[in-house]
Design a protein around this motif. Sequence first.
Motif, mmCIF file in Angstrom:
data_model
loop_
_atom_site.group_PDB
_atom_site.id
_atom_site.type_symbol
_atom_site.label_atom_id
_atom_site.label_comp_id
_atom_site.label_asym_id
_atom_site.label_seq_id
_atom_site.Cartn_x
_atom_site.Cartn_y
_atom_site.Cartn_z
ATOM 1 N N GLY A 12 0.820 -1.215 0.000
ATOM 2 C CA GLY A 12 0.000 0.000 0.000
ATOM 3 C C GLY A 12 0.849 1.258 0.000
ATOM 4 O O GLY A 12 0.586 2.208 -0.736
ATOM 5 N N LYS A 13 1.915 1.265 0.812
ATOM 6 C CA LYS A 13 2.820 2.420 0.864
ATOM 7 C C LYS A 13 3.536 2.609 -0.472
ATOM 8 O O LYS A 13 3.713 3.730 -0.938
ATOM 9 C CB LYS A 13 3.839 2.239 1.994
ATOM 10 N N ILE A 14 3.951 1.496 -1.077
ATOM 11 C CA ILE A 14 4.619 1.546 -2.380
ATOM 12 C C ILE A 14 3.692 2.186 -3.417
ATOM 13 O O ILE A 14 4.097 3.078 -4.169
ATOM 14 C CB ILE A 14 5.038 0.132 -2.836
ATOM 15 N N LEU A 15 2.444 1.732 -3.446
ATOM 16 C CA LEU A 15 1.490 2.229 -4.443
ATOM 17 C C LEU A 15 1.094 3.684 -4.204
ATOM 18 O O LEU A 15 0.821 4.421 -5.152
ATOM 19 C CB LEU A 15 0.260 1.325 -4.492
ATOM 20 N N LYS A 16 1.078 4.119 -2.950
ATOM 21 C CA LYS A 16 0.765 5.522 -2.662
ATOM 22 C C LYS A 16 1.903 6.446 -3.097
ATOM 23 O O LYS A 16 1.668 7.562 -3.535
ATOM 24 C CB LYS A 16 0.476 5.697 -1.171
ATOM 25 N N LYS A 17 3.142 5.973 -2.979
ATOM 26 C CA LYS A 17 4.312 6.776 -3.335
ATOM 27 C C LYS A 17 4.557 6.793 -4.851
ATOM 28 O O LYS A 17 4.996 7.794 -5.404
ATOM 29 C CB LYS A 17 5.536 6.218 -2.618
ATOM 30 N N ALA A 18 4.268 5.691 -5.515
ATOM 31 C CA ALA A 18 4.579 5.537 -6.946
ATOM 32 C C ALA A 18 3.718 6.451 -7.822
ATOM 33 O O ALA A 18 2.560 6.711 -7.513
ATOM 34 C CB ALA A 18 4.382 4.091 -7.367
ATOM 35 N N LYS A 19 4.322 6.899 -8.915
ATOM 36 C CA LYS A 19 3.610 7.732 -9.891
ATOM 37 C C LYS A 19 3.755 7.187 -11.314
ATOM 38 O O LYS A 19 2.853 7.322 -12.121
ATOM 39 C CB LYS A 19 4.161 9.174 -9.876
ATOM 40 N N GLY A 120 19.224 -5.361 -3.627
ATOM 41 C CA GLY A 120 18.577 -4.346 -2.808
ATOM 42 C C GLY A 120 17.251 -3.821 -3.311
ATOM 43 O O GLY A 120 16.766 -2.797 -2.825
ATOM 44 N N TYR A 121 16.634 -4.514 -4.261
ATOM 45 C CA TYR A 121 15.371 -4.028 -4.823
ATOM 46 C C TYR A 121 14.165 -4.714 -4.192
ATOM 47 O O TYR A 121 14.167 -5.928 -3.978
ATOM 48 C CB TYR A 121 15.328 -4.242 -6.342
ATOM 49 N N ILE A 122 13.152 -3.916 -3.921
ATOM 50 C CA ILE A 122 11.871 -4.473 -3.488
ATOM 51 C C ILE A 122 11.287 -5.191 -4.692
ATOM 52 O O ILE A 122 11.203 -4.629 -5.785
ATOM 53 C CB ILE A 122 10.927 -3.376 -2.979
ATOM 54 N N THR A 123 10.885 -6.432 -4.475
ATOM 55 C CA THR A 123 10.396 -7.276 -5.565
ATOM 56 C C THR A 123 9.086 -7.924 -5.151
ATOM 57 O O THR A 123 8.977 -8.484 -4.067
ATOM 58 C CB THR A 123 11.448 -8.351 -5.908
ATOM 59 N N ILE A 124 8.102 -7.809 -6.036
ATOM 60 C CA ILE A 124 6.778 -8.388 -5.806
ATOM 61 C C ILE A 124 6.494 -9.307 -6.975
ATOM 62 O O ILE A 124 6.665 -8.918 -8.129
ATOM 63 C CB ILE A 124 5.707 -7.280 -5.699
ATOM 64 N N MET A 125 6.068 -10.532 -6.673
ATOM 65 C CA MET A 125 5.753 -11.488 -7.737
ATOM 66 C C MET A 125 4.434 -12.192 -7.440
ATOM 67 O O MET A 125 4.053 -12.352 -6.282
ATOM 68 C CB MET A 125 6.874 -12.522 -7.886
ATOM 69 N N ASP A 126 3.765 -12.595 -8.525
ATOM 70 C CA ASP A 126 2.518 -13.356 -8.426
ATOM 71 C C ASP A 126 1.415 -12.573 -7.710
ATOM 72 O O ASP A 126 0.636 -13.125 -6.956
ATOM 73 C CB ASP A 126 2.786 -14.702 -7.737
ATOM 74 N N ARG A 127 1.383 -11.265 -7.957
ATOM 75 C CA ARG A 127 0.341 -10.403 -7.404
ATOM 76 C C ARG A 127 -0.151 -9.459 -8.489
ATOM 77 O O ARG A 127 0.637 -8.939 -9.273
ATOM 78 C CB ARG A 127 0.870 -9.552 -6.250
ATOM 79 N N CYS A 128 -1.448 -9.192 -8.506
ATOM 80 C CA CYS A 128 -2.024 -8.248 -9.468
ATOM 81 C C CYS A 128 -1.983 -6.837 -8.891
ATOM 82 O O CYS A 128 -2.538 -6.588 -7.817
ATOM 83 C CB CYS A 128 -3.465 -8.639 -9.800
ATOM 84 N N ILE A 129 -1.342 -5.926 -9.597
ATOM 85 C CA ILE A 129 -1.200 -4.560 -9.113
ATOM 86 C C ILE A 129 -2.566 -3.868 -8.972
ATOM 87 O O ILE A 129 -2.783 -3.093 -8.040
ATOM 88 C CB ILE A 129 -0.230 -3.759 -10.019
ATOM 89 N N LYS A 130 -3.498 -4.172 -9.854
ATOM 90 C CA LYS A 130 -4.842 -3.569 -9.783
ATOM 91 C C LYS A 130 -5.569 -4.036 -8.528
ATOM 92 O O LYS A 130 -6.195 -3.243 -7.827
ATOM 93 C CB LYS A 130 -5.632 -3.926 -11.037
ATOM 94 N N VAL A 131 -5.502 -5.321 -8.235
ATOM 95 C CA VAL A 131 -6.149 -5.877 -7.029
ATOM 96 C C VAL A 131 -5.503 -5.281 -5.782
ATOM 97 O O VAL A 131 -6.195 -4.851 -4.856
ATOM 98 C CB VAL A 131 -6.053 -7.424 -7.027
ATOM 99 N N GLU A 132 -4.174 -5.260 -5.751
ATOM 100 C CA GLU A 132 -3.473 -4.703 -4.585
ATOM 101 C C GLU A 132 -3.819 -3.234 -4.396
ATOM 102 O O GLU A 132 -4.003 -2.783 -3.279
ATOM 103 C CB GLU A 132 -1.962 -4.901 -4.718
ATOM 104 N N HIS A 133 -3.913 -2.494 -5.490
ATOM 105 C CA HIS A 133 -4.284 -1.078 -5.410
ATOM 106 C C HIS A 133 -5.681 -0.937 -4.806
ATOM 107 O O HIS A 133 -5.905 -0.086 -3.936
ATOM 108 C CB HIS A 133 -4.223 -0.422 -6.794
ATOM 109 N N ALA A 134 -6.612 -1.752 -5.240
ATOM 110 C CA ALA A 134 -7.982 -1.688 -4.722
ATOM 111 C C ALA A 134 -8.029 -2.068 -3.234
ATOM 112 O O ALA A 134 -8.802 -1.468 -2.466
ATOM 113 C CB ALA A 134 -8.893 -2.624 -5.531
ATOM 114 N N LEU A 135 -7.222 -3.020 -2.822
ATOM 115 C CA LEU A 135 -7.226 -3.493 -1.438
ATOM 116 C C LEU A 135 -6.514 -2.542 -0.481
ATOM 117 O O LEU A 135 -6.723 -2.621 0.738
ATOM 118 C CB LEU A 135 -6.579 -4.874 -1.341
ATOM 119 N N THR A 136 -5.665 -1.670 -1.011
ATOM 120 C CA THR A 136 -4.855 -0.822 -0.138
ATOM 121 C C THR A 136 -5.239 0.650 -0.221
ATOM 122 O O THR A 136 -4.512 1.495 0.290
ATOM 123 C CB THR A 136 -3.348 -0.987 -0.466
ATOM 124 N N LYS A 137 -6.339 0.964 -0.850
ATOM 125 C CA LYS A 137 -6.764 2.373 -0.966
ATOM 126 C C LYS A 137 -7.016 2.964 0.394
ATOM 127 O O LYS A 137 -7.509 2.369 1.283
ATOM 128 C CB LYS A 137 -8.033 2.478 -1.806
#
Length: 137
Positions: A12-19, A120-137
């Motif tokens: 959620g924090k990642i998606l709020k910061k990202a543009k 050193g990179y944050i890595t996310i796999m096997d997750r839908c960015i749209k679903v995560e965005h909706a769940l973390t609003k």
Amino acid sequence: MTINNPSREEIGKILKKAKRIAVVGLSNNPDRTSYMVSEAMQKAGYEIIPVNPQITEALGVNAVPTLKDIEGHVDIVNVFRRSEYILDIAKEFLEIDADIFWAQLGVKDEEAFQLLTENGYITIMDRCIKVEHALTK
């Protein structure tokens, strides 16, 4: 090595910061999942950069053939390619100015995950960015 994604709170924090989201494998076909997910993220206010050598544009934005062709900083590289391509995309990711590597639902590669996290990179796999965005609003 097991793939351990960040917590939902961290995502959620990642998606709020990202543009700016570069979408590898974005199709210009509105019936494809990559198009629908990217369109939803664009409507949510994110800048979408199509990365696909097979198209010239998607979602009203000029496409680039590779990640290395993107000008400027990228917050998230969101990958819509099959798992067997992830390691090569991860290696290219390491050559650009980007923060987060994100492989869509059903897409994962333990070797790529290890390479990215060891660098050193944050890595996310096997997750839908749209679903995560909706769940973390």
